[in-house]
Write a protein that holds these residues in place. Structure first.
Motif, mmCIF file in Angstrom:
data_model
loop_
_atom_site.group_PDB
_atom_site.id
_atom_site.type_symbol
_atom_site.label_atom_id
_atom_site.label_comp_id
_atom_site.label_asym_id
_atom_site.label_seq_id
_atom_site.Cartn_x
_atom_site.Cartn_y
_atom_site.Cartn_z
ATOM 1 N N UNK A 152 0.842 -1.192 0.000
ATOM 2 C CA UNK A 152 0.000 0.000 0.000
ATOM 3 C C UNK A 152 0.878 1.242 0.000
ATOM 4 N N UNK A 153 0.439 2.273 -0.711
ATOM 5 C CA UNK A 153 1.075 3.578 -0.584
ATOM 6 C C UNK A 153 0.542 4.228 0.688
ATOM 7 N N UNK A 154 1.408 4.943 1.392
ATOM 8 C CA UNK A 154 0.989 5.552 2.658
ATOM 9 C C UNK A 154 1.654 6.903 2.823
ATOM 10 N N UNK A 155 0.832 7.935 3.018
ATOM 11 C CA UNK A 155 1.304 9.277 3.339
ATOM 12 C C UNK A 155 0.588 9.714 4.596
ATOM 13 N N UNK A 156 1.322 10.190 5.593
ATOM 14 C CA UNK A 156 0.732 10.554 6.877
ATOM 15 C C UNK A 156 0.082 11.927 6.771
#
Length: 539
Positions: free
Chosen positions: A53-57
């Motif tokens: 999964x791509x994840x950006x906080x």
């Protein structure tokens, strides 16, 4: 016979589920977390770590996250884990590149260089976004139930919702009305919102301002992404006496006298008792776990319909670092083509080059066919002694569109090589968990196929994509989907289906709402919660 009784059983390992579990464990509730079959963020092929999964906080600046850190006394620990993303966002298109740096003075220079005719309109837009996000921070800093359920919750939450600009605007109102249709800057804003929301279409105007603001007001990143966030949250749950079974799944929800009374772990004969069941599943999936037992009449009569026609297709690429342009930022949007209205024939085109600077000569861009998708690209330089970089590329893939699932991996690779000209000759490995195809391993110009059975932590076949949602009818303020209270008494929802319009922040707000509802059932622990703020955090 019941194995053991817990105050709260949490099903899922998303940010919403783990945040709710950590809050309740901190408040002295006994908590058990069951991963319920959701796979971890990463998997492996030999020494290579890939991401599913791509994840950006994006929720990092949200008051919902800051309040969480304060209550758990983890503000300083969190600051040591994160690093600023510079630039916060980068837009790459044929013969174009726009950086969004943290310094607004530098951002103004970027606009002057690429879109001088839009400088006034862009300044006005970001002034308005600052106002909207400031008001939203004030509203979301209060402990309220979003979306509200009971009469008193609606009354309380309405006071804070009245603080939100555009909250009552028409759903088709356009914050970008002064930008030309099809302009590259308009596309940058809308695509950043589409990758941030959990809805399959553009959310209401308030959510557009909130989500684009999340990209552009001090974006922070975790070196190991979602895996590091999960470790941080699990560590907090365990530190306060919780139990985490992330590799287990629930076979069923145990219902007694019409109320959820626990869960049966797959392989067990007897349930684990629980006063509450909190989950990041949608209500329909939760109801199926109970076998249809215990669903209250209101849920049968009024429950919103959640569907999906768009998924997040993710590709992981291992690339030798020398093949990447040095200016390529940690977060980028690759747009397939510029519009005629955005063209500036008099200006020299610029794009990232392999030498670490901006190209001073035009480069012929590959033609953009109908299958060229918009790509959200993340760059993760691997720690020494490795000289490789992990790229995580994500597209929004409609079920019925020009790209099929089996064509999507190659389409993503084509989109990347069109803008990163030296990428192809420096590829090491390319894979996606969603198409079920073999892993592509590169040895110079040749490519060989590696069977998926050799992967560790991944299924031998295709894994389902994370889905973008459609809600019918739209919920509270057009931002909500399902209510926090689940279809069975004493079940609570904290997943993407509760406040899909707000993306990650919606999951955090749902987690706070669920934690509040559970805490208010025990007056002693509610009083304890008011007294447990540490002097360090208050100071």
């Amino acid at each position: 016979m019941i194995h053991k009784h817990y105050d709260v059983i949490v099903l899922g390992r998303s940010i919403g589920a783990l945040t709710a579990a950590a809050l309740l464990a901190r408040r002295d509730f006994t908590v058990m977390v069951v991963g319920h079959g959701e796979r971890p963020p990463t998997y492996r092929l030999d020494q290579h770590v890939l991401r599913r999964r791509a994840f950006t906080m994006l929720a990092e600046p949200s008051p919902a996250w800051r309040r969480f850190l304060v209550e758990l006394a983890q503000s300083q620990t969190w600051k040591r884990r994160i690093a600023p993303a510079v630039p916060m966002l980068q837009v790459v298109a044929p013969r174009r590149r726009l950086d969004v740096p943290p310094d607004m003075l530098l951002f103004g220079r970027e606009i002057d260089r690429e879109f001088p005719e839009l400088r006034r309109v862009v300044d006005e837009l970001y002034t308005e976004l600052a106002y909207v996000n400031g008001a939203a921070d004030d509203a979301f800093s209060h402990d309220a139930v979003w979306p509200p359920g009971t009469f008193w919750e609606r009354r309380e939450t309405a006071r804070y919702a009245a603080m939100l600009p555009y909250a009552r605007a028409e759903p088709d109102a356009d914050l970008l009305v002064e930008f030309p249709r099809g302009h590259l800057f308009r596309s940058m804003v809308t695509q950043s919102v589409l990758f941030a929301t959990d809805l399959s279409a553009l959310p209401p105007p308030f959510a557009v301002a909130r989500l684009h603001g999340a990209w552009t007001r001090g974006l922070m990143m975790l070196p190991r992404g979602e895996e590091e966030l999960e470790e941080f949250l699990v560590e907090r749950i365990l530190a306060h006496g919780g139990r985490c079974l992330l590799d287990e799944r629930a076979a069923s929800v145990h219902v007694r006298r019409g109320t959820a009374a626990g869960v049966v772990i797959d392989g067990d004969d007897h349930p684990h008792g629980g006063s509450f069941v909190i989950t990041d599943m949608d209500g329909e999936t939760l109801a199926s776990l109970s076998g249809g037992e215990g669903i209250h009449k209101r849920a049968l009569r009024e429950w919103p319909r959640i569907t999906s026609s768009v998924g997040r297709f993710v590709v992981s690429l291992i690339v030798r670092r020398e093949g990447l342009p040095e200016p390529l930022g940690p977060e980028a949007l690759l747009l397939p083509f510029p519009s005629a209205s955005a063209a500036r024939p008099s200006a020299a085109p610029r794009a990232p080059d392999g030498a670490g600077g901006r190209s001073s000569a035009p480069r012929q861009a590959r033609p953009a066919g109908p299958a060229r998708p918009v790509v959200h690209l993340q760059r993760c330089d691997l720690p020494p002694p490795s000289t490789d970089t992990l790229l995580v590329a994500e597209i929004l893939l409609p079920d019925r569109g020009p790209l099929s699932l089996l064509e999507a991996r190659q389409a993503v690779l084509d989109a990347l090589t069109a803008e990163l000209p030296f990428l192809e000759r420096h590829l090491v490995l390319v894979d996606s968990v969603h198409d079920g195809l073999p892993v592509w391993v590169y040895d110079g110009p040749s490519r060989r196929l590696v069977e998926r059975a050799l992967l560790k932590g991944a299924a031998p076949g295709a894994e389902p994509m994370v889905r973008q949602l459609e809600v019918d009818p739209p919920g509270y303020l057009g931002l909500a989907g399902e209510p926090i209270r689940g279809p069975i008494e004493r079940t609570l929802l904290v997943g993407r289906s509760v406040l899909p319009g707000l993306g990650q922040e919606g999951q955090l707000l749902a987690a706070w709402g669920a934690a509040r509802l559970v805490t208010r059932t025990d007056r002693r622990k509610e009083r304890m919660r008011r007294d447990m703020w540490s002097k360090v955090e208050i100071g």
